[in-house]
Design a protein around this motif. Structure first.
Motif, PDB file in Angstrom:
ATOM      1  N   THR A  90      -8.806  -2.113   3.847  1.00  0.00           N
ATOM      2  CA  THR A  90      -8.559  -1.542   2.528  1.00  0.00           C
ATOM      3  C   THR A  90      -7.059  -1.405   2.321  1.00  0.00           C
ATOM      4  OG1 THR A  90      -8.585   0.741   3.336  1.00  0.00           O
ATOM      5  CG2 THR A  90     -10.707  -0.216   2.653  1.00  0.00           C
ATOM      6  N   CYS A  91      -6.645  -1.279   1.073  1.00  0.00           N
ATOM      7  CA  CYS A  91      -5.221  -1.081   0.807  1.00  0.00           C
ATOM      8  C   CYS A  91      -4.702   0.167   1.517  1.00  0.00           C
ATOM      9  CB  CYS A  91      -4.980  -0.976  -0.697  1.00  0.00           C
ATOM     10  SG  CYS A  91      -5.110  -2.545  -1.581  1.00  0.00           S
ATOM     11  N   ALA A  92      -5.520   1.221   1.551  1.00  0.00           N
ATOM     12  CA  ALA A  92      -5.090   2.456   2.198  1.00  0.00           C
ATOM     13  C   ALA A  92      -4.895   2.259   3.700  1.00  0.00           C
ATOM     14  CB  ALA A  92      -6.109   3.565   1.938  1.00  0.00           C
ATOM     15  N   GLY A  95      -1.936   0.077   4.210  1.00  0.00           N
ATOM     16  CA  GLY A  95      -0.748   0.866   3.865  1.00  0.00           C
ATOM     17  C   GLY A  95      -0.350   1.800   4.985  1.00  0.00           C
ATOM     18  N   ASN A  96      -1.327   2.335   5.702  1.00  0.00           N
ATOM     19  CA  ASN A  96      -1.020   3.165   6.863  1.00  0.00           C
ATOM     20  C   ASN A  96      -0.288   2.356   7.927  1.00  0.00           C
ATOM     21  OD1 ASN A  96      -1.482   5.682   8.590  1.00  0.00           O
ATOM     22  ND2 ASN A  96      -2.449   4.114   9.845  1.00  0.00           N
ATOM     23  N   ARG A 124       2.506  -0.231  -1.860  1.00  0.00           N
ATOM     24  CA  ARG A 124       2.599   0.937  -2.740  1.00  0.00           C
ATOM     25  C   ARG A 124       1.796   2.113  -2.194  1.00  0.00           C
ATOM     26  NH1 ARG A 124      -1.012  -0.480  -8.192  1.00  0.00           N
ATOM     27  NH2 ARG A 124      -3.053  -0.305  -7.194  1.00  0.00           N
ATOM     28  N   GLU A 125       0.768   1.825  -1.379  1.00  0.00           N
ATOM     29  CA  GLU A 125       0.027   2.906  -0.736  1.00  0.00           C
ATOM     30  C   GLU A 125       0.955   3.704   0.179  1.00  0.00           C
ATOM     31  OE1 GLU A 125      -3.288   3.708  -1.073  1.00  0.00           O
ATOM     32  OE2 GLU A 125      -3.555   2.146  -2.602  1.00  0.00           O
ATOM     33  N   ASP A 129       1.840   7.602  -0.566  1.00  0.00           N
ATOM     34  CA  ASP A 129       1.289   8.640   0.322  1.00  0.00           C
ATOM     35  C   ASP A 129       2.356   9.616   0.816  1.00  0.00           C
ATOM     36  OD1 ASP A 129       2.516   7.660   2.744  1.00  0.00           O
ATOM     37  OD2 ASP A 129       0.801   6.364   3.174  1.00  0.00           O
ATOM     38  N   GLU A 210     -10.395  -6.145  -2.374  1.00  0.00           N
ATOM     39  CA  GLU A 210      -9.388  -5.151  -2.744  1.00  0.00           C
ATOM     40  C   GLU A 210      -8.497  -5.654  -3.884  1.00  0.00           C
ATOM     41  OE1 GLU A 210      -8.410  -1.817  -0.947  1.00  0.00           O
ATOM     42  OE2 GLU A 210     -10.584  -2.150  -1.074  1.00  0.00           O
ATOM     43  N   ALA A 214      -8.441  -3.463  -7.444  1.00  0.00           N
ATOM     44  CA  ALA A 214      -7.405  -2.436  -7.315  1.00  0.00           C
ATOM     45  C   ALA A 214      -7.219  -1.657  -8.616  1.00  0.00           C
ATOM     46  CB  ALA A 214      -6.088  -3.080  -6.892  1.00  0.00           C
ATOM     47  N   ARG A 217      -2.062   2.314 -10.301  1.00  0.00           N
ATOM     48  CA  ARG A 217      -1.484   3.528  -9.699  1.00  0.00           C
ATOM     49  C   ARG A 217      -0.019   3.731 -10.103  1.00  0.00           C
ATOM     50  NH1 ARG A 217      -2.982   4.795  -3.659  1.00  0.00           N
ATOM     51  NH2 ARG A 217      -2.685   6.867  -4.559  1.00  0.00           N
TER      52      ARG A 217
END
Length: 290
Positions: A90-92, A95-96, A124-125, A129, A210, A214, A217
């Motif tokens: 996932t993007c999240a 992104g982590n 961008r995630e 965050d 994804e 999306a 945001r």
């Protein structure tokens, strides 16, 4: 699909693996050929069907501006392994990974972050965050929400054929003919095939879902205080240029349109793209920037 023009690494660029708390990532690292890196480092994140090699043409020029520049394969891409678990893509989740990589590369200090295409949705995630402070943020050929137009149609086609037909069918019916029609050299065609088949099929499927779903945001991104650049080719066939220009306005971001380029400015117009990034990065590091 981004198509590198050449694969030979220029002086000052080397392959390496970056060890982090969330796993090892394949990377290309560039440093100045002479002298030492004196400016903030940069982290470059590729698009969905791309890899770190998509940035080869700009790495040496970017590094010669006095900085370490690192381009990566995301989790499940090419030479970076990934699990058979859709939730890892996932993007999240990706992104982590960017958060962790930025902290390792910068040794706790801010780095310049660049996300190309789907890589823009991923990066961008990490910006939103708030767990990592970035020196600047560049959205390259990316957009505010799900991709549209011909690349969206290609993504839906990929989702429909991957489960039953697999990568072999996708390569022979779409990707190889496209590369041949574009006059891509035999060496690069062989690389594209090798790269495609090295990808995690689960990862490609999940990341395609994804990029097709999306959410917008931009409003959240405007709440983050980070110098932002929107850079895209004048003939982009991913997110339309007018959509990216509108996004830049919404983000109150700098905006650069690369003449003659389409969806991969770092490949299609490397010197113009590198010059724009260097100008932006240097300005972002200037304490007098307004």
């Amino acid at each position: 699909m981004s198509t590198p023009r050449f694969l030979t690494l220029p002086p000052g660029v080397r392959s390496r693996r970056i060890e982090t708390a969330v796993g090892a990532f394949a990377a290309l690292e560039a440093i100045p050929v002479s002298g030492v890196p004196e400016r903030r480092p940069a982290l470059l994140v590729p698009g969905l069907t791309g890899s770190k090699e998509d940035f080869i043409a700009v790495l040496q020029t970017l590094a010669q501006s006095g900085r370490q520049v690192v381009a990566i394969d995301m989790r499940g891409q090419f030479e970076t392994g990934g699990p058979d678990d859709r939730s890892a893509y996932t993007c999240a989740a990706l992104g982590n990974d960017v958060d962790v990589l930025a902290q390792v590369i910068g040794h706790g200090a801010p780095v310049h972050l660049v996300g190309h295409s789907f890589g823009g949705l991923v990066t961008r995630e990490a910006v939103i965050d708030g767990r990592t402070r970035f020196a600047s943020y560049t959205l390259m050929s990316s957009g505010p929400a799900a991709i549209v137009g011909p690349r969206a149609r290609a993504g839906r086609f990929m989702i429909s054929e991957l489960p039953e037909q697999g990568l072999e069918h996708m390569w022979h019916t779409r990707m190889e003919p496209e590369a041949m029609a574009a006059g891509v050299s035999d060496e690069i065609v062989a690389f594209l095939r090798k790269r495609l088949f090295a990808n995690s099929v689960t990862g490609m499927f999940a990341m395609t879902e994804e990029v097709l779903s999306a959410a917008d945001r931009c409003d959240e991104l405007t709440q983050v205080e980070v110098p932002t650049l929107v850079l895209y080719g004048e003939h982009d066939d991913g997110w339309p240029p007018h959509m990216q220009a509108e996004m830049a306005h919404r983000l109150d971001a700098d905006c650069v349109v690369v003449p003659g380029a389409a969806h991969s400015p770092a490949v299609e117009a490397p010197e113009t793209t590198a010059a724009a990034l260097i100008r932006f990065w240097n300005a972002a590091e200037n304490p007098l920037r307004n």
